[in-house]
Write a protein that holds these residues in place. Sequence first.
Motif, PDB file in Angstrom:
ATOM      1  N   ARG A   1       0.825  -1.212   0.000  1.00  0.00           N
ATOM      2  CA  ARG A   1       0.000   0.000   0.000  1.00  0.00           C
ATOM      3  C   ARG A   1       0.856   1.258   0.000  1.00  0.00           C
ATOM      4  N   MET A   2       2.033   1.184   0.622  1.00  0.00           N
ATOM      5  CA  MET A   2       2.896   2.364   0.728  1.00  0.00           C
ATOM      6  C   MET A   2       3.816   2.545  -0.476  1.00  0.00           C
ATOM      7  N   THR A   3       3.914   1.524  -1.325  1.00  0.00           N
ATOM      8  CA  THR A   3       4.825   1.608  -2.459  1.00  0.00           C
ATOM      9  C   THR A   3       4.368   2.687  -3.422  1.00  0.00           C
TER      10      THR A   3
ATOM     11  N   ARG B   1       6.064  -6.666  15.347  1.00  0.00           N
ATOM     12  CA  ARG B   1       4.704  -6.262  15.688  1.00  0.00           C
ATOM     13  C   ARG B   1       4.413  -4.807  15.334  1.00  0.00           C
ATOM     14  N   SER B   2       5.380  -4.096  14.788  1.00  0.00           N
ATOM     15  CA  SER B   2       5.183  -2.691  14.400  1.00  0.00           C
ATOM     16  C   SER B   2       5.582  -2.503  12.943  1.00  0.00           C
ATOM     17  N   PRO B   3       4.810  -3.056  12.009  1.00  0.00           N
ATOM     18  CA  PRO B   3       5.202  -2.987  10.595  1.00  0.00           C
ATOM     19  C   PRO B   3       5.374  -1.563  10.084  1.00  0.00           C
ATOM     20  N   LEU B   4       4.495  -0.653  10.489  1.00  0.00           N
ATOM     21  CA  LEU B   4       4.597   0.719   9.996  1.00  0.00           C
ATOM     22  C   LEU B   4       5.887   1.363  10.474  1.00  0.00           C
ATOM     23  N   GLY B   5       6.229   1.167  11.760  1.00  0.00           N
ATOM     24  CA  GLY B   5       7.465   1.724  12.285  1.00  0.00           C
ATOM     25  C   GLY B   5       8.673   1.161  11.566  1.00  0.00           C
ATOM     26  N   PHE B   6       8.659  -0.151  11.303  1.00  0.00           N
ATOM     27  CA  PHE B   6       9.769  -0.759  10.582  1.00  0.00           C
ATOM     28  C   PHE B   6       9.894  -0.188   9.181  1.00  0.00           C
ATOM     29  N   LEU B   7       8.787  -0.104   8.442  1.00  0.00           N
ATOM     30  CA  LEU B   7       8.836   0.356   7.054  1.00  0.00           C
ATOM     31  C   LEU B   7       9.286   1.799   6.961  1.00  0.00           C
ATOM     32  N   LEU B   8       8.779   2.654   7.838  1.00  0.00           N
ATOM     33  CA  LEU B   8       9.177   4.064   7.814  1.00  0.00           C
ATOM     34  C   LEU B   8      10.643   4.234   8.194  1.00  0.00           C
TER      35      LEU B   8
ATOM     36  N   SER C   1      13.113   2.122   7.684  1.00  0.00           N
ATOM     37  CA  SER C   1      14.090   1.466   6.798  1.00  0.00           C
ATOM     38  C   SER C   1      13.713   1.613   5.328  1.00  0.00           C
ATOM     39  N   TRP C   2      12.948   2.623   4.994  1.00  0.00           N
ATOM     40  CA  TRP C   2      12.424   2.742   3.634  1.00  0.00           C
ATOM     41  C   TRP C   2      13.535   2.950   2.614  1.00  0.00           C
ATOM     42  N   ARG C   3      13.469   2.204   1.524  1.00  0.00           N
ATOM     43  CA  ARG C   3      14.361   2.356   0.377  1.00  0.00           C
ATOM     44  C   ARG C   3      13.518   2.262  -0.882  1.00  0.00           C
ATOM     45  N   ASP C   4      13.786   3.149  -1.827  1.00  0.00           N
ATOM     46  CA  ASP C   4      13.020   3.156  -3.076  1.00  0.00           C
ATOM     47  C   ASP C   4      13.592   2.167  -4.079  1.00  0.00           C
TER      48      ASP C   4
ATOM     49  N   MET D   1      14.849  -4.134   1.965  1.00  0.00           N
ATOM     50  CA  MET D   1      13.880  -4.009   3.053  1.00  0.00           C
ATOM     51  C   MET D   1      13.322  -5.367   3.458  1.00  0.00           C
ATOM     52  N   GLY D   2      13.050  -6.215   2.474  1.00  0.00           N
ATOM     53  CA  GLY D   2      12.575  -7.553   2.787  1.00  0.00           C
ATOM     54  C   GLY D   2      13.614  -8.352   3.548  1.00  0.00           C
TER      55      GLY D   2
END
Length: 278
Positions: A88-90, A165-172, A174-177, A185-186
């Motif tokens: 969803r964030m991609t 347990r905090s997917p949003l915190g992890f994604l924000l 460690s975000w890489r385009d 990221m995976g």
Amino acid sequence: MSVRAQDRVPGEGLAPAFAAVRVRLGLVVALFALAGVGWWWTARQMRGMDEGPWSGLGTLGWFLGVWVVMMAAMMFPSVAPTVALYSRMTRQRSPLSPALFVAGYLVTWAAAGLVAFTLLTAVDRLAGDVLAWDRAGRWVAAGTLAVAAVYELTPLKDVCLGKCRSPLGFLLGSWRDGPGGALRMGARNGAWCVGCCWALMASLFALGVMSLVWMAVVAGLIAVEKTLPWRRVATLGTTALLLALAVLLVAAPEAIPALSVPGADVVDEMDQMPPMDD
């Protein structure tokens, strides 16, 4: 800020991921379908191979192939909310990015499997059959379960579980385009997952890595810890179960459901033989 405090910050828990699950329902269904195929394929490959604690792992190529499919079967249901939120964030809304994220996740678990294979092979070559049931295998298996129980209560487990347990915190954080970013990221998410679950996976080796029943039990424990809202209850429940299994392995292994006790079939056959005439 502590991990438990972070879990209470709005947007840092599982709620955004579960919201993304509803939006990306097709992706989640696909992951669950792949997990189902993984269970079916693993069951075919491991049929008749469960020898109980410290079952033989076969050749490196065969083991890694089965291991990766096992990880897909066991972990996809737990990681599905994170993948859905990432999708969803991609920014480019590309179906390739979630696939690369999952691939990176599996690469990390493949590396963990390689480490496990190397360690067990080294023990086998250096110490012979020390892990045989009638030698140290029973005690090492019980000790492994006890160590896994203790790890459940450590700060490192707490930190790693908090990331899972905090997917949003992890994604924000460690975000890489781009495609390479999705793969990295995976892989990083997989690393946090390995940090969270390595002791439970070690317990699977101690109970029988070729056992579908114990695969399901461990996968269930992982899912409970990562997704249920009662985090502390889940952790303490897992700890209690692991300690109980450790005690039973020493005191009464035959009382453990679905555990293949090495040599038990031979003993049963001897008990069933008619007495010999003098």
